[in-house]
Enzyme design. Structure first.
Site, mmCIF file in Angstrom:
data_model
loop_
_atom_site.group_PDB
_atom_site.id
_atom_site.type_symbol
_atom_site.label_atom_id
_atom_site.label_comp_id
_atom_site.label_asym_id
_atom_site.label_seq_id
_atom_site.Cartn_x
_atom_site.Cartn_y
_atom_site.Cartn_z
ATOM 1 C CG HIS A 41 14.310 -22.001 32.932
ATOM 2 N ND1 HIS A 41 14.252 -22.208 34.119
ATOM 3 C CD2 HIS A 41 14.816 -20.950 32.334
ATOM 4 C CE1 HIS A 41 15.224 -21.167 34.565
ATOM 5 N NE2 HIS A 41 15.520 -20.357 33.790
ATOM 6 C CB CYS B 222 18.308 -22.050 33.419
ATOM 7 S SG CYS B 222 19.072 -20.985 34.383
ATOM 8 C CE LYS C 32 12.716 -15.076 32.529
ATOM 9 N NZ LYS C 32 14.029 -14.743 32.215
ATOM 10 C CG ASP D 82 7.980 -21.465 31.849
ATOM 11 O OD1 ASP D 82 7.911 -20.260 31.765
ATOM 12 O OD2 ASP D 82 9.056 -21.926 31.834
ATOM 13 C CD GLN E 17 12.486 -16.230 27.518
ATOM 14 O OE1 GLN E 17 12.349 -15.200 26.994
ATOM 15 N NE2 GLN E 17 13.304 -16.163 28.749
HETATM 16 N N1 PLP Z 1 11.059 -20.156 32.146
HETATM 17 C C1 PLP Z 1 11.593 -19.865 31.141
HETATM 18 C C2 PLP Z 1 11.300 -20.205 30.208
HETATM 19 C C3 PLP Z 1 12.627 -19.077 31.445
HETATM 20 O O1 PLP Z 1 13.382 -18.281 30.442
HETATM 21 C C4 PLP Z 1 12.958 -18.409 32.766
HETATM 22 C C5 PLP Z 1 14.089 -17.303 32.909
HETATM 23 O O2 PLP Z 1 14.913 -17.431 32.097
HETATM 24 C C6 PLP Z 1 12.245 -18.918 33.637
HETATM 25 C C7 PLP Z 1 11.575 -20.092 33.571
HETATM 26 C C8 PLP Z 1 12.459 -18.301 35.434
HETATM 27 O O3 PLP Z 1 12.182 -17.233 35.150
HETATM 28 P P1 PLP Z 1 12.263 -16.500 36.726
HETATM 29 O O4 PLP Z 1 14.016 -16.580 36.949
HETATM 30 O O5 PLP Z 1 11.988 -14.967 36.376
HETATM 31 O O6 PLP Z 1 11.697 -17.027 37.774
#
Ligand code: PLP
Length: 432
Positions: free
Chosen positions: A137, A391, A240, A214, A217
């Site tokens: 991401h 993203c 999430k 990370d 998900q």
């Molecule tokens: N990392 C992953 C794999 C994600 O799917 C997301 C959000 O879609 C993020 C990071 C960023 O999360 P946040 O916008 O809640 O900080």
């Protein structure tokens, strides 16, 4: 009798409010365009909230609101206790050793930025390297690029296979004497790939390199145990996993958090301040400058209680079954192309559908219905999916697409909703 209960699909089992689990989420009753029942399949972006989360936050504002950690008065002490109890709930959820290892942030993005900035500040200099992957991401790419601009570090990238899995053979080759950290997603938010995190961490540790996971998900879909993973840092977002927006977590091993400098300066994170010298607070407060969102931490704890009361293993089993069902049904649509691995697939499905009446060779998506058209037309039928690059622009480039349509499932989704999606896609296809 017991057996009968097992046969009731998760969304229709007993919830917390006397009805079903689905009834715990009032928004699911909503009609879209005053006509179509909402089919919410955008859970990877954010999940809906159960009543227990919203009620607890409302109750706190009306009955228990006071700033934490600073007051001698009754309300402040009560708010502090609640806030720290929430930290303990997160600790238990991740099975961290100590609540000193649980830092509240605004979400995964802030957690990753914190590590890139503070770990990077202390342990990385020009020419040092971070290993990322091709399926990250943007939050796990750009945070490191900011450090790159400041310090001249280098980004090394683990490639993926055409199936959408990390190439572990190539990963091993990326280590050098300049590798300082590995930062990889647990589950791809586009492909649904579940990465072999334990193996990734084991290999990094063989090179004495720490790993940031990370977990944006992964945490909503299966049980995570940071001690079992042996990761050094772990990031996730409250919104999430059925919790409120604006709250997230950074887990860090105490040994690392102790050694890295604070992220932001302000109240809460200090011990003593003078114009000559300031000393910092103990963990985890060293990383929590300013008034924390203590109402959101209550909401997060309620959300974690909610999924824990159902059981993460139950959620995983149900979602796995639903995902396999969805993949089977979607594959029945002519011209359907699903991205990502066949096995090891989490509750995220990205796809494109070929326009009727045209042929195209494998890997050529020119004659496919544009993701935005598909998303917009599905919306007209009450179906909420995500479209675009999610993203993850570098991954889009690797897949040779501009974007995809993404369906992401949650514990309250049903087979009937998957059927509605499939019928709607068929209808959209007929329009082309
Ligand atoms: N990392 C992953 C794999 C994600 O799917 C997301 C959000 O879609 C993020 C990071 C960023 O999360 P946040 O916008 O809640 O900080």
């Amino acid at each position: 009798m017991e057996r009968k209960t097992e046969l009731i699909p998760l969304p229709f089992r007993q919830g917390q409010g006397g009805g079903t689990i689905r009834e715990d989420f009032p928004i699911l009753e909503k009609k879209i365009y005053k006509k179509y029942p909402l089919v919410y399949l955008d859970n990877g972006a954010t999940t809906q909230k159960p009543r227990s989360v919203v009620d607890a936050m409302t109750y706190e504002y009306y009955n228990e609101n006071a700033n934490v950690h600073r007051g001698v008065h009754f309300l402040s002490q009560q708010a502090t206790e609640l806030h720290e109890a929430s930290r303990e709930t997160v600790r238990r959820f991740l099975n961290a050793r100590s609540s000193r290892e649980i830092v509240f942030t605004r979400g995964t993005t802030e957690s990753i930025n914190l590590v890139a900035s503070c770990y990077g500040e202390e342990f990385m200099k020009e020419g040092d390297e971070v290993i990322l992957s091709e399926m990250e991401h943007h939050s796990n790419i750009v945070s490191w690029q900011l450090l790159q601009a400041r310090k001249g570090i280098r980004l090394r990238v683990i490639p993926i296979t055409d199936e959408g899995e990390l190439r572990l053979d190539e990963y091993e080759k990326l280590f050098s004497e300049r590798t300082r950290i590995v930062s990889v997603t647990h589950v791809s938010n586009v492909l649904g790939t579940v990465n072999p995190m334990k193996e990734i961490i084991r290999i990094a540790h063989e090179h004495q390199v720490p790993v940031l996971v990370d977990g944006a998900q992964s945490t909503p879909h299966f049980a995570v145990d940071v001690q079992e993973l042996d990761c050094d840092f772990f990031a996730f977002s409250g919104h999430k996993i059925y919790g409120p927006t604006g709250i997230g977590v950074l887990y860090g091993k105490e040994t690392w958090l102790d050694r890295i400098p604070p992220y932001m300066g302000g109240g809460e994170m200090i011990q003593n301040v003078s114009f000559e010298k300031t000393t910092f607070n103990e963990l985890p407060y060293k990383f929590e400058a300013g008034t924390p969102d203590y109402v959101a931490t209550t909401g997060l704890a309620k959300a974690l209680d909610y999924v824990t009361s159902i059981g993460m293993n139950t959620i995983e089993a149900y979602e796995q079954e639903l995902t396999q069902y969805a993949i089977r049904r979607l594959n029945g649509i002519e011209g359907m192309h699903i991205f990502g691995p066949k096995e090891n697939h989490d509750a995220v499905i990205s796809f494109l559908v070929r326009q009727p009446g045209v042929d195209s060779s494998e890997g050529d998506f020119q004659h496919f219905i544009h993701h935005l058209d598909m998303g917009t037309l599905l919306d007209r039928l009450g179906i909420a999916v995500r479209t675009g690059h999610h993203c993850a622009e570098p991954l889009m480039r690797r897949l040779k697409v501009e974007g995809t349509v993404r369906v992401s499932l949650a514990l309250y989704n049903t087979r009937e909703e998957v059927d509605a999606l499939v019928s709607a896609i068929e209808r959209v296809r007929q329009m082309f």
